[in-house]
Design an enzyme around this catalytic site. Structure first.
Site, short mmCIF file in Angstrom:
data_model
loop_
_atom_site.label_atom_id
_atom_site.label_comp_id
_atom_site.label_asym_id
_atom_site.label_seq_id
_atom_site.Cartn_x
_atom_site.Cartn_y
_atom_site.Cartn_z
N CYS A 1 0.76 -1.16 0.12
CA CYS A 1 0.09 -0.13 0.12
C CYS A 1 0.84 1.15 -0.07
O CYS A 1 0.77 2.19 -0.88
CB CYS A 1 -1.06 -0.06 1.09
SG CYS A 1 -0.27 -0.05 2.74
N HIS B 1 -2.49 1.07 6.84
CA HIS B 1 -3.14 0.99 5.47
C HIS B 1 -3.21 2.47 4.84
O HIS B 1 -3.59 3.41 5.74
CB HIS B 1 -4.45 0.13 5.33
CG HIS B 1 -4.53 0.03 3.70
ND1 HIS B 1 -3.87 -0.88 2.93
CD2 HIS B 1 -5.51 0.47 3.04
CE1 HIS B 1 -4.20 -0.82 1.77
NE2 HIS B 1 -5.17 -0.07 1.73
N HIS C 1 -6.06 1.79 -4.22
CA HIS C 1 -4.96 1.23 -3.46
C HIS C 1 -4.60 0.00 -3.69
O HIS C 1 -5.21 -0.68 -4.25
CB HIS C 1 -5.35 1.41 -1.83
CG HIS C 1 -6.80 0.45 -1.60
ND1 HIS C 1 -6.99 -0.10 -0.72
CD2 HIS C 1 -7.82 0.47 -2.16
CE1 HIS C 1 -8.35 -0.71 -0.59
NE2 HIS C 1 -8.89 -0.27 -1.82
#
Length: 243
Positions: free
Chosen positions: A153, A204, A216
């Site tokens: 990520c 994240h 993402h």
């Protein structure tokens, strides 16, 4: 004061008389040329698109303007072309069959400059989002740093912001969350970063792309994908672009 409008500079060239202001009446910010009396002018694109060139000969493209775009006229070059202001630079726009030149006032030109700067920022942010979207479907890889071969990520957001905007981010999501300026959800624009996790730790990061969506690098099973921005409740939203 009635505005004077010409559909093309070619029509201007056939005018029976050109009004030339006395030197004492001319301001430094006013425009003139073979087909224009001294004054303030803007040109508005009428065709679907027209190329604005960096040079008068049209050898190098500066940008492609689309129907409805307007620019301040800096000079009538006398060959059916006008020199125009494009944000912080200048270009040459072929008027004949492409655009309308209109006499206006300094206040309208000032408003146009503000609008064009806002439009430039919107276009820049959308270009960042579009750059990230090209990698949708790519592979998730923990510790990966290149979306073409596999990326996690924070590696994804670091890669996209670096290559699309020249912005250098930290490698971890926690580090990226400490950069830029915190904003609220109603202030989000394409290119902003959303961070997810808990009050104790961020685990994240995703990038906002507009229309309530983020892109993402999600999980091994889903890879790089788009999701609603609030598919999880973000703990922080950050503007790292700086505008």
């Amino acid at each position: 004061m009635m505005k004077k409008t010409w559909k093309t500079l070619g029509l201007m060239a056939f005018c029976s008389a050109i009004v030339i202001a006395r030197p004492s009446d001319v301001r430094a910010d006013e425009t003139s040329g073979p087909g224009l009396s001294y004054g303030n002018y803007l040109v508005t694109v009428d065709s679907d698109k027209v190329t604005i060139s960096k040079d008068e000969e049209g050898q190098e493209t500066l940008m492609t303007a689309t129907k409805g775009n307007s620019f301040q006229v800096m000079e009538d070059m006398g060959d059916g072309t006008v020199k125009v202001k494009v944000n912080d630079t200048y270009g040459y726009l072929p008027v004949d069959g492409n655009a309308t030149v209109t006499q206006t006032d300094a206040s309208t030109l000032a408003q146009l400059e503000v609008k064009n700067k806002v439009d430039e920022a919107v276009d820049f942010r959308q270009s960042i989002a579009n750059y990230g979207l090209q990698f949708v479907g790519g592979r998730y890889a923990y510790g990966g740093s290149d979306p073409r071969t596999g990326v996690d990520c924070s590696g994804f957001t670091k890669y996209v912001l670096q290559h699309a905007a020249g912005i250098n981010l930290s490698r971890s999501s926690g580090g990226q969350a400490s950069q830029g300026r915190a904003i609220s959800a109603d202030q989000m624009r394409p290119g902003d970063l959303l961070f997810y996790g808990s009050s104790r730790a961020i685990n994240h990061v995703a990038m906002y792309i507009g229309n309530g969506q983020v892109v993402h690098s999600s999980t091994y099973s889903t890879g790089i994908k788009t999701s609603p921005w609030n598919y999880r409740a973000p703990v922080k939203i950050v503007n790292v672009i700086g505008d």
